[in-house]
Enzyme design. Structure first.
Site, PDB file in Angstrom:
ATOM      1  N   SER B  12       0.779  -1.001   0.213  1.00  0.00           N
ATOM      2  CA  SER B  12       0.260   0.180  -0.214  1.00  0.00           C
ATOM      3  C   SER B  12       0.817   1.468   0.234  1.00  0.00           C
ATOM      4  O   SER B  12       1.992   1.827  -0.860  1.00  0.00           O
ATOM      5  CB  SER B  12      -0.911  -0.066   1.596  1.00  0.00           C
ATOM      6  OG  SER B  12      -2.168   0.997   1.408  1.00  0.00           O
ATOM      7  N   HIS B  39      -2.941  -1.327  -3.286  1.00  0.00           N
ATOM      8  CA  HIS B  39      -4.397  -0.204  -2.378  1.00  0.00           C
ATOM      9  C   HIS B  39      -4.086   0.987  -3.901  1.00  0.00           C
ATOM     10  O   HIS B  39      -2.284   1.443  -3.592  1.00  0.00           O
ATOM     11  CB  HIS B  39      -4.182  -0.138  -1.735  1.00  0.00           C
ATOM     12  CG  HIS B  39      -4.692  -1.054  -0.388  1.00  0.00           C
ATOM     13  ND1 HIS B  39      -4.065  -0.608   1.044  1.00  0.00           N
ATOM     14  CD2 HIS B  39      -5.002  -2.664  -0.396  1.00  0.00           C
ATOM     15  CE1 HIS B  39      -4.848  -1.904   1.134  1.00  0.00           C
ATOM     16  NE2 HIS B  39      -5.513  -2.753   0.580  1.00  0.00           N
ATOM     17  N   ASP B 132      -4.284  -4.247   6.211  1.00  0.00           N
ATOM     18  CA  ASP B 132      -4.835  -5.210   5.466  1.00  0.00           C
ATOM     19  C   ASP B 132      -3.591  -5.900   4.666  1.00  0.00           C
ATOM     20  O   ASP B 132      -2.640  -5.402   4.656  1.00  0.00           O
ATOM     21  CB  ASP B 132      -5.490  -3.950   4.174  1.00  0.00           C
ATOM     22  CG  ASP B 132      -6.233  -5.531   3.151  1.00  0.00           C
ATOM     23  OD1 ASP B 132      -6.817  -6.568   4.114  1.00  0.00           O
ATOM     24  OD2 ASP B 132      -6.379  -4.775   2.145  1.00  0.00           O
TER      25      ASP B 132
END
Lengths: 280, 187
Positions: B12, B39, B132
């Site tokens: 991310s 992401h 995540d």
């Protein structure tokens, strides 16, 4: 974690107690949905199977919970721009244009299309049909009311598709939102205008078992991000049904990362993410 | 070496540079598929693949639903879809709710890949600002696969790698350079 074997047991139980058949749903997504339903209801798989065998309302609710309902106003603006500048002009001279939104969810796609048709002066010639397996979603689609703050992206998408021309940056038109929907910041709502809400014909429809239930063929069939929840076999069957429901020169419109696989692909010409029915 | 079938990378915030370096180092005949779940900002949907492709000798693909997975390709989870691997080595996509505020969710991609590839999967977690991916990497361990995290000291944002190390016992904590050397040795 729900395994493919668990899913198979549940699918058999659902089939025994209802007309729904999830056999050809995509494994991973289906298992995910069941995991969520087990968690939300604080049950294990055996309890769930027992419950759906004797509680019809619960089963109907579970079917609604299995289906996924993500959508936006003008989702993928690029697709709507292509529709606006390359596809819809071809139909402008026709007396009528028949449109089917298959798996319409809460209706944002229908309203996007109606707004676009109105901007192009094609509103009156359009005959619009919308279906979904989930009756709660059909009611939401008819109501045409959405959260405002959570959906600010709708306005950006609207601006891109309706106010701007990606092929000519100087070509900007000011179309006020109030022409199509009212924004109430206190109630936190976006409410579609009645003339849009009264246009489409809604009907419950299950793509697994129902064919074209309308007494007409279509110029445009939208089915975006619906068949991703089906396996290859069911995808092909549904695509073939759409193909036979399309008029000559009609288009099938899928989600941005969906495509037609196998022999069914031969029936279509692909261009800019749109599938045009081939002349046989 | 174990005969691995696939490599999955999650990242991310702060992972773009790392991913670019990894991709640039892989030869055109790299024999394993690389699956990436990164992401991105929701409204930046185009340009990402092009930016990564500049330095890559391997094709970078945002897979379509039910597309078969092939070796020697780099797959990137498309924006605004969850990316799963189904049994039979096909992708499937989903638009269901965001998980850990993310779609694509790294956890969901790792869950399905580890279920599919079991011990033949290498899972790598890079820099990122949320957790995540942590449970996803744990599922790789639980299925017998091999796990690597980028050294938190090197990460621009170490939340994701630290959360992963808390969630499971990872096999290696590597710098970007070490990750590249490791991947090259698998070839």
């Amino acid at each position: 974690m729900v395994t493919n074997e668990d899913a198979a047991r549940l699918i058999t139980a659902i089939k025994t107690s209802s007309t729904y058949d999830f056999t050809d749903y995509s494994d991973k997504s289906f298992c995910r949905r069941i995991e969520k339903i087990l968690l939300d209801n604080n049950m294990d798989l055996n309890q769930l199977i027992h419950k759906i065998g004797k509680d019809k309302d619960f089963l109907e609710q579970m079917v609604k919970d299995i289906t996924v309902n993500t959508t936006e106003l003008f989702r993928n603006p690029e697709m709507w721009q292509t529709l606006r500048y390359h596809i819809l002009p071809k139909f402008k001279k026709n007396r009528s244009i028949f449109i089917w939104h298959a798996g319409c969810s809460s209706g944002q796609e229908i309203y996007s299309m109606l707004i676009l048709l109105n901007e192009l002066g094609m509103f009156d010639q359009a005959k619009v049909f919308a279906t979904d397996i989930n009756t709660d979603m059909l009611e939401a689609a008819k109501a045409g009311q959405y959260k405002y703050r959570f959906n600010l992206g709708y306005l950006d998408n609207f601006d891109k598709v309706i106010k701007e021309n990606p092929f000519n940056f100087e070509d900007k038109v000011d179309v006020p939102y109030e022409k199509y929907f009212d924004i109430d910041k206190v109630k936190d709502t976006i409410q579609m205008k009645p003339f849009l809400r009264e246009k489409a014909v809604f009907r419950k429809h299950d793509l697994v078992k129902d064919g074209n239930v309308f007494y007409s063929k279509f110029d445009l069939i939208f089915c975006r991000n619906v068949i991703i929840y089906f396996n290859n076999k069911l995808q092909s069957r549904v695509i073939d049904m759409f193909n036979s429901s399309l008029n000559r020169d009609g288009y099938l419109i899928l989600g941005s990362h969906e495509s037609i696989l196998g022999a069914s692909a031969n029936n279509f010409e692909r261009s800019k993410g749109f599938y045009k029915k081939k002349q046989m | 070496m174990n005969d691995y079938k696939a490599i999955m990378i999650g990242g991310s915030a702060g992972s773009f540079q790392v991913v670019s370096r990894i991709i640039a180092a892989l030869p055109a005949n790299y024999p394993l598929p690389i699956l990436m779940c990164l992401h991105r900002l929701k409204h930046i949907r185009s340009g990402f693949v092009e930016a990564l492709s500049i330095k890559s000798k391997l094709p970078i693909i945002e897979p379509h639903d039910k597309e078969p997975l092939k070796a020697g390709r780099i797959y990137l989870a498309p924006a605004n879809y969850h990316m799963y691997i189904e049994l039979g080595n096909r992708f499937s996509l989903s638009t269901e709710d965001v998980v850990n505020h993310s779609r694509p969710s790294i956890d969901l991609s790792f869950f399905s890949a580890s279920y599919n590839f079991k011990k033949k999967l290498v899972g790598i977690i890079l820099s990122g600002a949320n957790k995540d991916g942590a449970l996803g990497l744990k599922s790789v361990t639980d299925n017998g696969g091999l796990t690597i995290v980028q050294d938190p000291k090197e990460c621009q944002v170490p939340t994701m790698t630290t959360a992963s190390m808390n969630a499971t016992k990872v096999d290696y904590v590597f710098s970007t350079k070490q990750i590249i050397d490791f991947l090259l040795k698998l070839a």
